[in-house]
Design a protein around this motif. Structure first.
Motif, mmCIF file in Angstrom:
data_model
loop_
_atom_site.group_PDB
_atom_site.id
_atom_site.type_symbol
_atom_site.label_atom_id
_atom_site.label_comp_id
_atom_site.label_asym_id
_atom_site.label_seq_id
_atom_site.Cartn_x
_atom_site.Cartn_y
_atom_site.Cartn_z
ATOM 1 N N GLN A 82 6.048 27.771 -18.660
ATOM 2 C CA GLN A 82 5.880 26.340 -18.559
ATOM 3 C C GLN A 82 4.904 26.193 -17.389
ATOM 4 O OE1 GLN A 82 9.676 24.278 -18.308
ATOM 5 N NE2 GLN A 82 10.091 25.002 -20.350
ATOM 6 N N TRP A 83 3.818 25.080 -17.609
ATOM 7 C CA TRP A 83 3.164 24.565 -16.194
ATOM 8 C C TRP A 83 3.020 23.004 -16.623
ATOM 9 C CZ3 TRP A 83 1.361 27.449 -20.390
ATOM 10 C CH2 TRP A 83 0.285 26.783 -21.051
ATOM 11 N N LYS A 84 2.171 22.443 -15.947
ATOM 12 C CA LYS A 84 1.795 20.981 -15.720
ATOM 13 C C LYS A 84 0.385 20.675 -15.624
ATOM 14 C CE LYS A 84 3.041 16.352 -14.070
ATOM 15 N NZ LYS A 84 3.708 15.611 -13.236
ATOM 16 N N ASP A 85 -0.286 20.169 -16.809
ATOM 17 C CA ASP A 85 -1.713 19.834 -16.851
ATOM 18 C C ASP A 85 -1.910 18.463 -16.577
ATOM 19 O OD1 ASP A 85 -4.219 19.239 -17.783
ATOM 20 O OD2 ASP A 85 -4.165 20.750 -19.318
ATOM 21 N N GLU A 86 -2.220 18.274 -15.433
ATOM 22 C CA GLU A 86 -2.282 16.819 -14.747
ATOM 23 C C GLU A 86 -3.464 15.743 -15.527
ATOM 24 O OE1 GLU A 86 -3.235 17.056 -10.652
ATOM 25 O OE2 GLU A 86 -1.140 17.982 -10.208
ATOM 26 N N THR A 87 -4.367 16.460 -16.338
ATOM 27 C CA THR A 87 -5.205 15.716 -17.070
ATOM 28 C C THR A 87 -5.121 15.576 -18.472
ATOM 29 O OG1 THR A 87 -6.501 17.794 -17.896
ATOM 30 C CG2 THR A 87 -7.177 16.872 -15.707
ATOM 31 N N MET A 138 1.752 25.503 -28.754
ATOM 32 C CA MET A 138 2.432 24.919 -27.492
ATOM 33 C C MET A 138 2.763 23.546 -27.837
ATOM 34 S SD MET A 138 -0.665 26.489 -24.769
ATOM 35 C CE MET A 138 -2.064 25.653 -26.012
ATOM 36 N N ILE A 139 3.559 23.208 -26.945
ATOM 37 C CA ILE A 139 4.150 21.899 -26.872
ATOM 38 C C ILE A 139 3.747 20.961 -25.831
ATOM 39 C CG2 ILE A 139 6.372 20.425 -26.857
ATOM 40 C CD1 ILE A 139 7.692 22.582 -28.619
ATOM 41 N N LEU A 140 3.167 19.960 -25.823
ATOM 42 C CA LEU A 140 2.584 19.112 -24.751
ATOM 43 C C LEU A 140 3.478 17.735 -24.629
ATOM 44 C CD1 LEU A 140 0.196 18.817 -22.654
ATOM 45 C CD2 LEU A 140 -1.027 17.540 -24.451
ATOM 46 N N ARG A 141 4.005 17.494 -23.380
ATOM 47 C CA ARG A 141 4.588 16.397 -22.938
ATOM 48 C C ARG A 141 3.755 15.116 -22.541
ATOM 49 N NH1 ARG A 141 8.299 20.763 -22.115
ATOM 50 N NH2 ARG A 141 10.204 20.747 -23.671
ATOM 51 N N SER A 142 4.426 14.029 -22.593
ATOM 52 C CA SER A 142 3.462 12.947 -21.937
ATOM 53 C C SER A 142 3.322 13.004 -20.540
ATOM 54 C CB SER A 142 4.185 11.683 -22.150
ATOM 55 O OG SER A 142 5.675 11.604 -21.720
ATOM 56 N N ASP A 143 4.033 13.698 -19.847
ATOM 57 C CA ASP A 143 4.034 13.918 -18.329
ATOM 58 C C ASP A 143 2.777 14.996 -17.960
ATOM 59 O OD1 ASP A 143 5.400 15.795 -19.023
ATOM 60 O OD2 ASP A 143 6.845 15.784 -17.264
ATOM 61 N N GLY A 144 2.226 15.812 -19.167
ATOM 62 C CA GLY A 144 1.391 16.832 -19.012
ATOM 63 C C GLY A 144 1.950 18.139 -19.017
ATOM 64 N N SER A 145 3.331 18.128 -18.906
ATOM 65 C CA SER A 145 3.705 19.499 -18.760
ATOM 66 C C SER A 145 3.632 20.202 -20.330
ATOM 67 C CB SER A 145 5.429 19.420 -18.354
ATOM 68 O OG SER A 145 6.196 18.752 -19.338
ATOM 69 N N VAL A 146 3.265 21.720 -20.170
ATOM 70 C CA VAL A 146 2.845 22.346 -21.326
ATOM 71 C C VAL A 146 4.002 23.488 -21.421
ATOM 72 C CG1 VAL A 146 1.247 23.759 -22.682
ATOM 73 C CG2 VAL A 146 0.484 21.834 -20.962
ATOM 74 N N HIS A 147 4.560 23.630 -22.752
ATOM 75 C CA HIS A 147 5.631 24.536 -22.847
ATOM 76 C C HIS A 147 5.298 25.608 -24.010
ATOM 77 C CE1 HIS A 147 9.620 26.108 -23.409
ATOM 78 N NE2 HIS A 147 9.122 26.388 -24.713
ATOM 79 N N ARG A 148 5.254 26.819 -23.644
ATOM 80 C CA ARG A 148 4.505 28.043 -24.613
ATOM 81 C C ARG A 148 5.558 29.008 -24.706
ATOM 82 N NH1 ARG A 148 -0.376 31.060 -22.411
ATOM 83 N NH2 ARG A 148 1.148 32.017 -21.114
ATOM 84 N N HIS A 149 5.716 29.485 -25.911
ATOM 85 C CA HIS A 149 6.777 30.618 -26.267
ATOM 86 C C HIS A 149 6.058 31.492 -27.078
ATOM 87 C CE1 HIS A 149 10.701 32.665 -26.985
ATOM 88 N NE2 HIS A 149 10.058 32.719 -28.084
ATOM 89 N N THR A 150 6.351 32.954 -26.869
ATOM 90 C CA THR A 150 5.834 34.029 -27.571
ATOM 91 C C THR A 150 6.699 35.288 -27.594
ATOM 92 O OG1 THR A 150 3.767 35.153 -27.749
ATOM 93 C CG2 THR A 150 4.076 34.888 -25.518
ATOM 94 N N SER A 151 6.563 35.801 -28.638
ATOM 95 C CA SER A 151 7.237 37.278 -28.413
ATOM 96 C C SER A 151 6.159 38.415 -28.393
ATOM 97 C CB SER A 151 8.183 37.385 -29.758
ATOM 98 O OG SER A 151 9.150 36.433 -29.828
ATOM 99 N N LEU A 152 6.589 39.500 -27.506
ATOM 100 C CA LEU A 152 5.626 40.508 -27.350
ATOM 101 C C LEU A 152 6.257 41.800 -27.652
ATOM 102 C CD1 LEU A 152 2.407 41.018 -26.858
ATOM 103 C CD2 LEU A 152 3.214 41.086 -24.236
ATOM 104 N N GLY A 153 5.674 42.938 -28.231
ATOM 105 C CA GLY A 153 6.405 44.189 -28.211
ATOM 106 C C GLY A 153 5.608 45.097 -27.173
ATOM 107 N N LEU A 154 6.245 45.905 -26.390
ATOM 108 C CA LEU A 154 5.551 46.498 -25.162
ATOM 109 C C LEU A 154 6.037 48.052 -25.387
ATOM 110 C CD1 LEU A 154 6.216 44.424 -22.255
ATOM 111 C CD2 LEU A 154 4.187 44.553 -23.462
ATOM 112 N N SER A 155 5.234 49.125 -25.034
ATOM 113 C CA SER A 155 5.486 50.528 -25.062
ATOM 114 C C SER A 155 5.176 50.970 -23.677
ATOM 115 C CB SER A 155 4.720 51.245 -25.967
ATOM 116 O OG SER A 155 4.870 52.695 -25.849
#
Length: 453
Positions: A82-87, A138-155
């Protein structure tokens, strides 16, 4: 009109004025066609400030798989950023009270989270969380905050320590960082690595523990994962059979030498250990620095089995020696030592029997204190006689000579010359107790530390 009334009116108006498909399309086109937006620039109005990124890594116990032979571990993680995009902000009232908008594409700035994976050569391989996927949701909210979710396999490379196998606990770690040339990107204090769900789905490992540490002035996060092995499978299939075989080996000294099965019995048990040695070696890594105690335990049992075969072979050669050969003084001391031990045990038992028999042997008649009622004896044909007494009786009947007193016959029966068979029996007695003590000590050495943990 009070503030409470205004809140109620706004809440009802939000349902009356719900967003339509046209509102969502208009909002998407407005955000995407902004001329001042550049996805390669950090979305801060004041570039001298820091953009905080909240990262949450979740791991379940059922998604962890240790590969001991290759010193690797495979995991499946869920990463939420999650982070906030001020633009990228808007007024929800202008778009039908639309407060969030799901977006797909690469036209939005996003941080590239790197996972630094250690390798066998002690180097690190960086892997980007989203990779080259341009259709990232991603999901963008009206205040500029962005929400991103992902799954990743690691070795990951994991230095597996199998010293306490199968009662071991393994751990591994990796770093999370941000791939950016600018230094104004930081992880927030809410960033964390955590475990979710139950680890009952993992048949080999349990007790998942995940902890994290923020490093380099919030520029990286170190995640440490540890799990404990479930030892029940190895206890039933390896440890318990090896322990039983160890005590079965000691029983070879209780088998009579005339049976002819002593050597074959011990060799059959020794061959069983080779099966367990190969089974243990197939389940632990080939590491000379951290050799499993279980491997040493099976090797010690194999060595004890070999020593038992060596002792059994010598004992059989002594048993079949000619009685005319002289018996060394060492063997005579061994026989005497065994006789002392066995005679003491027999003396204690005999004294108890005599004391109980004397209590019921004579009963005083209350009418005549000088007389005593003797114990009734069974007829002579029902009495038990020793083998020596029966032999002397038969010999006397055949020769027709005068019968000797019972005390004389028993004395002659007890006067026997020391033979090699006596030496072999005494050595069997000594070796049985020696190897039994060795088995008890060896099992305490191996199982007590695991029981204490």
């Amino acid at each position: 009109m009070s503030f409470a009334h205004l809140s109620v009116i706004w809440w009802f108006s939000s349902f009356a004025n719900s967003a339509t498909l046209q509102d969502a399309e208009n909002l998407h086109q407005m955000l995407k066609n902004r001329s001042e937006y550049d996805r390669f620039i950090v979305p801060l109005l004041n570039q001298s400030q820091n953009l905080e990124i909240s990262l949450s890594l979740s791991l379940s116990g059922s998604d962890v798989e240790f590969i001991e032979i290759e010193n690797k571990v495979k995991i499946l993680v869920d990463i939420t950023t999650q982070w906030k995009d001020e633009t990228l902000n808007w007024d929800p009232f202008e778009y039908g009270f639309l407060y969030q908008l799901p977006i797909v594409g690469d036209w939005v700035w996003r941080p590239q989270t790197l996972i630094q994976i250690p390798q066998n050569d002690r180097s690190k391989m960086d892997q980007i969380v989203e990779g080259d996927n341009k259709e990232l949701e991603m999901i963008l909210r009206s205040d500029g905050s962005v929400h991103r979710h992902t799954s990743l396999g690691l070795s990951l490379f994991c230095s597996i320590d199998t010293t306490n196998f199968p009662f071991d606990k393994q751990s591994f770690s990796f770093l999370l960082s941000i791939a950016a040339l600018s230094s104004n990107l930081k992880f927030s204090n809410t960033s964390a690595c955590q475990s979710v769900g139950q680890d009952s789905g993992n048949p080999k490992w349990t007790n998942l523990q995940v902890r994290h540490e923020i490093l380099y002035s919030r520029a990286a996060i170190k995640c440490v994962v540890s799990m404990e092995r479930k030892p029940l499978f190895f206890v039933i299939n390896i440890i318990l059979p090896v322990v039983l075989l160890g005590f079965l080996e000691v029983l070879v000294f209780l088998i009579p030498a005339d049976a002819g099965e002593k050597l074959s019995y011990s060799v059959a048990l020794l061959l069983s250990y080779s099966v367990f040695i190969s089974f243990v070696s197939d389940n632990i890594p080939e590491d000379s620095d951290n050799v499993s105690d279980l491997f040493f335990y099976v090797i010690f049992q194999f060595f004890i089995g070999s020593l038992i075969i060596f002792c059994t072979t010598l004992q059989l050669r002594l048993y079949h020696r000619n009685d005319e050969e002289d018996i060394p003084i060492l063997y005579k001391y061994i026989v005497k030592f065994v006789k002392v031990l066995t005679c003491r045990c027999r003396a204690c038992t005999k004294s108890k029997i005599e004391s109980s028999s004397m209590d019921g042997e004579q009963v005083t008649d209350p009418g005549n204190p000088t007389t005593s009622v003797q114990e009734k004896h069974a007829p002579s044909k029902y009495r038990k006689t020793s083998r020596a007494m029966r032999r002397s009786k038969t010999r006397g009947d055949l020769t027709g000579g005068a019968r000797l007193p019972v005390s004389v016959k028993t004395s002659h029966a007890g006067d026997g010359r020391l033979t090699w068979q006596n030496v072999s029996s005494a050595i069997d007695f000594v070796l049985f107790w020696v190897f039994l003590v060795v088995q008890v000590v060896l099992n305490l050495w191996f199982f007590y530390p695991a029981y204490r943990e």
